[in-house]
Scaffold this motif. Sequence first.
Motif, PDB file in Angstrom:
ATOM      1  N   LEU A  47     115.286  74.237  64.243  1.00 35.14           N
ATOM      2  CA  LEU A  47     115.608  75.294  63.284  1.00 35.14           C
ATOM      3  C   LEU A  47     114.491  75.478  62.250  1.00 35.14           C
ATOM      4  CD1 LEU A  47     119.357  74.536  62.538  1.00 35.14           C
ATOM      5  CD2 LEU A  47     118.447  76.185  64.156  1.00 35.14           C
ATOM      6  N   ASP A  48     113.264  75.581  62.698  1.00 37.72           N
ATOM      7  CA  ASP A  48     112.071  75.761  61.857  1.00 37.72           C
ATOM      8  C   ASP A  48     111.715  74.543  61.015  1.00 37.72           C
ATOM      9  OD1 ASP A  48     111.375  78.231  62.783  1.00 37.72           O
ATOM     10  OD2 ASP A  48     112.352  79.337  61.177  1.00 37.72           O
ATOM     11  N   PHE A  49     112.337  73.422  61.239  1.00 35.75           N
ATOM     12  CA  PHE A  49     111.950  72.178  60.566  1.00 35.75           C
ATOM     13  C   PHE A  49     111.072  71.390  61.514  1.00 35.75           C
ATOM     14  CE2 PHE A  49     115.987  73.130  58.419  1.00 35.75           C
ATOM     15  CZ  PHE A  49     115.547  73.121  57.113  1.00 35.75           C
ATOM     16  N   ASP A  50     109.914  70.974  61.033  1.00 39.34           N
ATOM     17  CA  ASP A  50     108.963  70.224  61.844  1.00 39.34           C
ATOM     18  C   ASP A  50     109.189  68.738  61.635  1.00 39.34           C
ATOM     19  OD1 ASP A  50     106.807  69.435  63.373  1.00 39.34           O
ATOM     20  OD2 ASP A  50     105.356  69.804  61.778  1.00 39.34           O
ATOM     21  N   ILE A  51     109.519  68.029  62.703  1.00 39.30           N
ATOM     22  CA  ILE A  51     109.686  66.579  62.651  1.00 39.30           C
ATOM     23  C   ILE A  51     108.511  65.981  63.410  1.00 39.30           C
ATOM     24  CG2 ILE A  51     111.148  64.625  63.244  1.00 39.30           C
ATOM     25  CD1 ILE A  51     113.523  66.611  63.181  1.00 39.30           C
ATOM     26  N   ASN A  52     107.550  65.439  62.676  1.00 43.65           N
ATOM     27  CA  ASN A  52     106.335  64.866  63.245  1.00 43.65           C
ATOM     28  C   ASN A  52     106.570  63.383  63.508  1.00 43.65           C
ATOM     29  OD1 ASN A  52     103.766  63.937  63.797  1.00 43.65           O
ATOM     30  ND2 ASN A  52     102.822  65.397  62.408  1.00 43.65           N
ATOM     31  N   TYR A  53     106.247  62.939  64.729  1.00 48.70           N
ATOM     32  CA  TYR A  53     106.510  61.548  65.113  1.00 48.70           C
ATOM     33  C   TYR A  53     105.743  60.560  64.242  1.00 48.70           C
ATOM     34  CZ  TYR A  53     108.495  63.573  69.359  1.00 48.70           C
ATOM     35  OH  TYR A  53     109.236  64.296  70.248  1.00 48.70           O
ATOM     36  N   ASN A  54     104.459  60.821  63.994  1.00 50.43           N
ATOM     37  CA  ASN A  54     103.647  59.883  63.219  1.00 50.43           C
ATOM     38  C   ASN A  54     104.121  59.791  61.771  1.00 50.43           C
ATOM     39  OD1 ASN A  54     102.017  59.206  65.389  1.00 50.43           O
ATOM     40  ND2 ASN A  54     100.610  60.886  64.991  1.00 50.43           N
ATOM     41  N   LYS A  55     104.443  60.922  61.164  1.00 52.03           N
ATOM     42  CA  LYS A  55     104.934  60.907  59.788  1.00 52.03           C
ATOM     43  C   LYS A  55     106.267  60.161  59.699  1.00 52.03           C
ATOM     44  CE  LYS A  55     102.778  65.126  58.098  1.00 52.03           C
ATOM     45  NZ  LYS A  55     103.029  66.477  57.589  1.00 52.03           N
ATOM     46  N   THR A  56     107.132  60.388  60.674  1.00 50.36           N
ATOM     47  CA  THR A  56     108.423  59.715  60.689  1.00 50.36           C
ATOM     48  C   THR A  56     108.254  58.215  60.837  1.00 50.36           C
ATOM     49  OG1 THR A  56     109.387  61.679  61.716  1.00 50.36           O
ATOM     50  CG2 THR A  56     110.683  59.670  61.805  1.00 50.36           C
ATOM     51  N   LYS A  57     107.339  57.802  61.711  1.00 52.10           N
ATOM     52  CA  LYS A  57     107.080  56.380  61.919  1.00 52.10           C
ATOM     53  C   LYS A  57     106.550  55.730  60.639  1.00 52.10           C
ATOM     54  CE  LYS A  57     105.404  55.624  66.044  1.00 52.10           C
ATOM     55  NZ  LYS A  57     104.460  55.433  67.165  1.00 52.10           N
ATOM     56  N   ASN A  58     105.641  56.432  59.941  1.00 53.68           N
ATOM     57  CA  ASN A  58     105.099  55.905  58.691  1.00 53.68           C
ATOM     58  C   ASN A  58     106.161  55.806  57.606  1.00 53.68           C
ATOM     59  OD1 ASN A  58     102.569  55.663  59.817  1.00 53.68           O
ATOM     60  ND2 ASN A  58     101.875  57.654  59.079  1.00 53.68           N
ATOM     61  N   GLU A  59     107.051  56.785  57.524  1.00 48.91           N
ATOM     62  CA  GLU A  59     108.121  56.746  56.523  1.00 48.91           C
ATOM     63  C   GLU A  59     109.092  55.611  56.794  1.00 48.91           C
ATOM     64  OE1 GLU A  59     108.632  58.433  53.662  1.00 48.91           O
ATOM     65  OE2 GLU A  59     106.630  59.220  53.985  1.00 48.91           O
ATOM     66  N   ILE A  60     109.394  55.351  58.054  1.00 47.16           N
ATOM     67  CA  ILE A  60     110.282  54.239  58.392  1.00 47.16           C
ATOM     68  C   ILE A  60     109.638  52.912  58.014  1.00 47.16           C
ATOM     69  CG2 ILE A  60     111.321  52.980  60.327  1.00 47.16           C
ATOM     70  CD1 ILE A  60     111.867  55.712  61.610  1.00 47.16           C
ATOM     71  N   LYS A  61     108.339  52.761  58.273  1.00 42.42           N
ATOM     72  CA  LYS A  61     107.633  51.538  57.874  1.00 42.42           C
ATOM     73  C   LYS A  61     107.649  51.369  56.360  1.00 42.42           C
ATOM     74  CE  LYS A  61     104.362  51.191  61.693  1.00 42.42           C
ATOM     75  NZ  LYS A  61     102.958  51.279  62.086  1.00 42.42           N
ATOM     76  N   ARG A  62     107.426  52.468  55.633  1.00 42.89           N
ATOM     77  CA  ARG A  62     107.427  52.408  54.177  1.00 42.89           C
ATOM     78  C   ARG A  62     108.804  52.023  53.641  1.00 42.89           C
ATOM     79  NH1 ARG A  62     108.743  55.388  49.947  1.00 42.89           N
ATOM     80  NH2 ARG A  62     109.508  57.111  51.205  1.00 42.89           N
ATOM     81  N   LEU A  63     109.843  52.582  54.205  1.00 42.51           N
ATOM     82  CA  LEU A  63     111.197  52.250  53.760  1.00 42.51           C
ATOM     83  C   LEU A  63     111.565  50.804  54.085  1.00 42.51           C
ATOM     84  CD1 LEU A  63     113.140  55.501  54.644  1.00 42.51           C
ATOM     85  CD2 LEU A  63     112.653  54.601  52.378  1.00 42.51           C
ATOM     86  N   ARG A  64     111.134  50.324  55.240  1.00 42.60           N
ATOM     87  CA  ARG A  64     111.426  48.925  55.605  1.00 42.60           C
ATOM     88  C   ARG A  64     110.711  47.947  54.685  1.00 42.60           C
ATOM     89  NH1 ARG A  64     111.498  48.861  62.200  1.00 42.60           N
ATOM     90  NH2 ARG A  64     113.546  49.820  62.377  1.00 42.60           N
ATOM     91  N   SER A  65     109.545  48.327  54.175  1.00 42.17           N
ATOM     92  CA  SER A  65     108.819  47.427  53.275  1.00 42.17           C
ATOM     93  C   SER A  65     109.504  47.326  51.915  1.00 42.17           C
ATOM     94  CB  SER A  65     107.374  47.896  53.110  1.00 42.17           C
ATOM     95  OG  SER A  65     107.321  49.103  52.395  1.00 42.17           O
ATOM     96  N   CYS A  66     110.343  48.292  51.586  1.00 36.92           N
ATOM     97  CA  CYS A  66     111.060  48.259  50.302  1.00 36.92           C
ATOM     98  C   CYS A  66     112.224  47.284  50.301  1.00 36.92           C
ATOM     99  CB  CYS A  66     111.581  49.649  49.951  1.00 36.92           C
ATOM    100  SG  CYS A  66     110.289  50.851  49.633  1.00 36.92           S
ATOM    101  N   PHE A  67     112.732  46.963  51.459  1.00 37.01           N
ATOM    102  CA  PHE A  67     113.895  46.091  51.564  1.00 37.01           C
ATOM    103  C   PHE A  67     113.492  44.740  52.140  1.00 37.01           C
ATOM    104  CE2 PHE A  67     115.516  50.421  51.911  1.00 37.01           C
ATOM    105  CZ  PHE A  67     116.414  50.409  50.860  1.00 37.01           C
ATOM    106  N   PRO A  68     114.130  43.671  51.689  1.00 35.66           N
ATOM    107  CA  PRO A  68     113.778  42.346  52.198  1.00 35.66           C
ATOM    108  C   PRO A  68     114.240  42.164  53.646  1.00 35.66           C
ATOM    109  CG  PRO A  68     115.655  42.192  50.738  1.00 35.66           C
ATOM    110  CD  PRO A  68     115.166  43.606  50.665  1.00 35.66           C
ATOM    111  N   GLU A  69     113.546  41.268  54.356  1.00 35.94           N
ATOM    112  CA  GLU A  69     113.908  40.978  55.744  1.00 35.94           C
ATOM    113  C   GLU A  69     115.281  40.333  55.833  1.00 35.94           C
ATOM    114  OE1 GLU A  69     112.084  41.120  58.782  1.00 35.94           O
ATOM    115  OE2 GLU A  69     110.603  42.419  57.837  1.00 35.94           O
TER     116      GLU A  69
END
Length: 74
Positions: A47-69
């Motif tokens: 629906l005209d929203f661009d979901i880029n695989y690389n950007k999504t992967k980077n955002e998931i990595k960034r969010l995971r670094s905010c929370f403890p293992e």
Amino acid sequence: MKKIIIIFIISILFAALGSGVAYYNTASLGYDNANLISFYEGGIYVLDFDINYNKTKNEIKRLRSCFPEKLITI
């Protein structure tokens, strides 16, 4: 209680389908490429929203670094 949940789910489905139909009809008037979902090598358009695989992967990595293992429970 189960009737309310079923009615709620059906309402969400109708709203989503209605939004998709409205988008398709509106987009088809403006230009020829009126696709609800289209794939390309770097991602996906929904629906005209661009979901880029690389950007999504980077955002998931960034969010995971905010929370403890491991979570500390008391």
